[in-house]
Enzyme design. Structure first.
Site, PDB file in Angstrom:
ATOM      1  CG  HIS A 155      -1.822   1.200   1.292  1.00 41.20           C
ATOM      2  ND1 HIS A 155      -3.173   1.081   1.465  1.00 41.20           N
ATOM      3  CD2 HIS A 155      -1.587   2.538   1.191  1.00 41.20           C
ATOM      4  CE1 HIS A 155      -3.740   2.288   1.472  1.00 41.20           C
ATOM      5  NE2 HIS A 155      -2.778   3.194   1.314  1.00 41.20           N
ATOM      6  CG  HIS A 181      -0.697   7.163  -0.938  1.00 37.04           C
ATOM      7  ND1 HIS A 181      -1.935   7.299  -1.524  1.00 37.04           N
ATOM      8  CD2 HIS A 181      -0.907   6.492   0.223  1.00 37.04           C
ATOM      9  CE1 HIS A 181      -2.853   6.761  -0.745  1.00 37.04           C
ATOM     10  NE2 HIS A 181      -2.254   6.260   0.324  1.00 37.04           N
ATOM     11  CE  LYS A 198      -7.933   2.079  -0.729  1.00 40.54           C
ATOM     12  NZ  LYS A 198      -6.720   2.375  -0.014  1.00 40.54           N
ATOM     13  CG  HIS A 204      -9.785   4.316   3.492  1.00 44.84           C
ATOM     14  ND1 HIS A 204      -8.570   4.958   3.587  1.00 44.84           N
ATOM     15  CD2 HIS A 204     -10.521   4.769   4.542  1.00 44.84           C
ATOM     16  CE1 HIS A 204      -8.587   5.765   4.639  1.00 44.84           C
ATOM     17  NE2 HIS A 204      -9.752   5.676   5.229  1.00 44.84           N
ATOM     18  CG  HIS A 224      -4.713   2.119   5.834  1.00 44.79           C
ATOM     19  ND1 HIS A 224      -6.045   2.055   6.090  1.00 44.79           N
ATOM     20  CD2 HIS A 224      -4.596   2.869   4.714  1.00 44.79           C
ATOM     21  CE1 HIS A 224      -6.703   2.741   5.169  1.00 44.79           C
ATOM     22  NE2 HIS A 224      -5.837   3.228   4.321  1.00 44.79           N
ATOM     23  CG  ASP A 229      -1.420   4.827   4.061  1.00 45.67           C
ATOM     24  OD1 ASP A 229      -1.481   5.258   2.898  1.00 45.67           O
ATOM     25  OD2 ASP A 229      -2.179   5.197   4.968  1.00 45.67           O
TER      26      ASP A 229
HETATM   27  C1  NCD Z   1      -3.478   9.044   2.207  1.00 44.78           C
HETATM   28  C2  NCD Z   1      -3.066  10.095   1.186  1.00 44.78           C
HETATM   29  O1  NCD Z   1      -2.496  11.122   1.586  1.00 44.78           O
HETATM   30  O2  NCD Z   1      -3.268   9.905  -0.018  1.00 44.78           O
HETATM   31  N1  NCD Z   1      -3.437   9.641   3.511  1.00 44.78           N
HETATM   32  C3  NCD Z   1      -3.316   8.987   4.685  1.00 44.78           C
HETATM   33  O3  NCD Z   1      -3.419   9.623   5.735  1.00 44.78           O
HETATM   34  N2  NCD Z   1      -3.072   7.709   4.724  1.00 44.78           N
HETATM   35  C4  NCD Z   1      -4.811   8.487   1.855  1.00 44.78           C
HETATM   36  C5  NCD Z   1      -5.143   7.214   2.600  1.00 44.78           C
HETATM   37  O4  NCD Z   1      -4.541   6.171   2.391  1.00 44.78           O
HETATM   38  O5  NCD Z   1      -6.063   7.246   3.427  1.00 44.78           O
HETATM   39 ZN    ZN Z   2      -3.116   5.140   1.754  1.00 46.73          ZN
END
Ligand code: NCD
Ligand code: ZN
Length: 344
Positions: free
Chosen positions: A12, A14, A98, A135, A173, A246
């Site tokens: 996971h 970003h 997702k 999520h 998460h 995450d």
């Molecule tokens: C994530 C993001 O910034 O894209 N933020 C987070 O707090 N984890 C989005 C997510 O996974 O919820």
């Molecule tokens: Zn995330």
């Protein structure tokens, strides 16, 4: 002391786009072989063609000597075209879909409000074995933010799973004992990712002695008893639990303000943090299951052949922040010294 394990994957992550992508991608590619890449760009990655184009931008941003494979996901909306999802799966473009409840987190405005509108997509995914990454928080304003995961399990996730036998779900998460229990007892079709930061911080870290925007993420960290349940699950070796960092970078200016963004940036020091936690728990021999074996098993992918070596020594100095072309991004501070480094 040293420890050699199969190269980890991040289930996971970003990576963002543009200048942020170029800055953060090397931080992950240095240690990880693969990552499930979140589709919550603006606008979101909804179609197979968009996932393909995003994957090409990631590959173009990779350092030349990197050995890293992005595993792409589609952002499920109420208008998702099921034929497009199946075509993207068949073409090997995507690894998962997702599900964001509308409004649950950063860039989730296009998420799902009416779950009946995606039922036909979920049915097809159950048939083809395509995993759904979830999520797991309700967005109902009546529900306290600290209860949103537990309520989601009861009101949304469990009903979806009962209505869609065979659907393979990764509860992303997880932050609560409720999440741990639900997944542990949930059979072979459900697994969970656990982040690095939720193994380290509880809600006091965010709120005591002044508000700490760099510890604010979603789902928000819960009380200590929940953190302990997460540590127990991660270090247990149970195949239902694996690493999804995450890692969610935001510019410092976006986090350090009156209404700051959610997300902790952990890509750079995640493995050092995890080694410290597993060592503390007497579970170093189970680190590889969490970072490198359980994830591929659930996703039905081969484990990585290459290895990395972690070495214990004097505390490692990580930078407080990394630079991007648009400004600095603060790195997650575990609040304790990190003695484990990864061999280059
Ligand atoms: C994530 C993001 O910034 O894209 N933020 C987070 O707090 N984890 C989005 C997510 O996974 O919820
Ligand atoms: Zn995330």
């Amino acid at each position: 002391m040293q420890l050699t394990i199969r190269r980890p994957d991040d289930w996971h992550l970003h990576l963002r786009d543009g200048a942020m992508l170029r800055a953060v991608l090397p931080e992950t590619a240095r240690h990880f072989a693969r990552a499930i890449v979140m589709p919550n760009l603006v606008p979101p990655v909804v179609t197979g063609a968009e996932a393909s184009a995003y994957r090409a931008r990631i590959l173009a941003a990779l350092p030349v000597d990197a050995d890293f494979k992005p595993l792409m996901t589609l952002y499920l909306t109420e208008d998702t075209d099921v034929a497009d999802v199946l075509a993207a799966q068949a073409a090997g473009v995507i690894t998962a879909v997702k599900l964001y409840p509308a409004g649950a987190t950063t860039n989730s405005a296009s998420g799902v409000s009416d779950f009946n509108k995606v039922r036909h997509v979920l049915d097809k995914m159950a048939e083809t074995g395509l995993p759904l990454c979830v999520h797991g928080e309700v967005t109902d304003p009546e529900i306290d933010i600290f209860d949103r995961e537990a309520v989601f399990i009861e009101r949304v996730l469990d009903p979806i799973r009962r209505a869609t036998p065979g659907l393979r779900v990764v509860m992303e998460h997880i932050t609560t004992r409720d999440g741990v229990d639900y997944v542990r007892d949930g059979g072979a079709d459900i697994a969970a990712t656990i982040t690095t930061h939720h193994l380290i911080i509880n809600r006091n870290h965010i709120l005591v002695g002044g508000i700490k925007p760099h510890y604010y993420c979603l789902p928000v960290a819960k009380r200590e008893a929940h953190r302990l349940a997460l540590v127990q699950a991660a270090t247990s070796g149970d195949a239902s639990f694996f690493l999804g960092t995450d890692s969610a970078p935001h510019l410092d200016v976006a986090k350090e303000q009156a209404c700051g963004c959610a997300g902790c940036f952990t890509a750079t020091n995640t493995l050092s943090c995890l080694a410290e936690i597993f060592e503390c728990d007497g579970a170093l021999d189970r680190l590889e299951a969490f970072t490198s074996r359980n994830g591929p098993a659930f996703y039905r992918l081969p484990v990585n052949e290459a290895t990395i070596t972690l070495r214990k020594g004097v505390p490692v100095d990580y930078p407080a922040r990394i630079a991007t072309a648009e400004g600095p991004v603060t790195l997650f501070d575990p609040g304790f010294a990190l003695h484990w480094s990864v061999d280059a």
